[in-house]
Motif scaffolding. Structure first.
Motif: not given
Length: 64
Positions: A17-19, A40-42, A47-48, A53-55
């Protein structure tokens, strides 16, 4: 006591889960699973991931 769980190497059946505000930040610092390991990541790459799941998770003054 263990720290947080890193998104790197999670089992494929675990949801990530990603804000949405994290994704908007671009590059983010992520723990690599042990205290001294950081990468360090983009955030868009996270999210990909198939289990991501972007919430809207965090409340802001506008959403409270």
């Amino acid at each position: 006591v263990r720290g947080g769980i890193t998104p790197v190497g999670l089992p494929s059946d675990w949801k990530l889960l990603i804000d949405e505000r994290v994704v908007e930040r671009g590059e983010v610092l992520v723990g690599g699973g042990v205290r001294g390991a950081k990468i360090i990541v983009d955030a868009a790459e996270l999210a990909g991931l198939p289990q991501a799941e972007v919430l809207t998770l965090a409340m802001t003054e506008e959403t409270s």
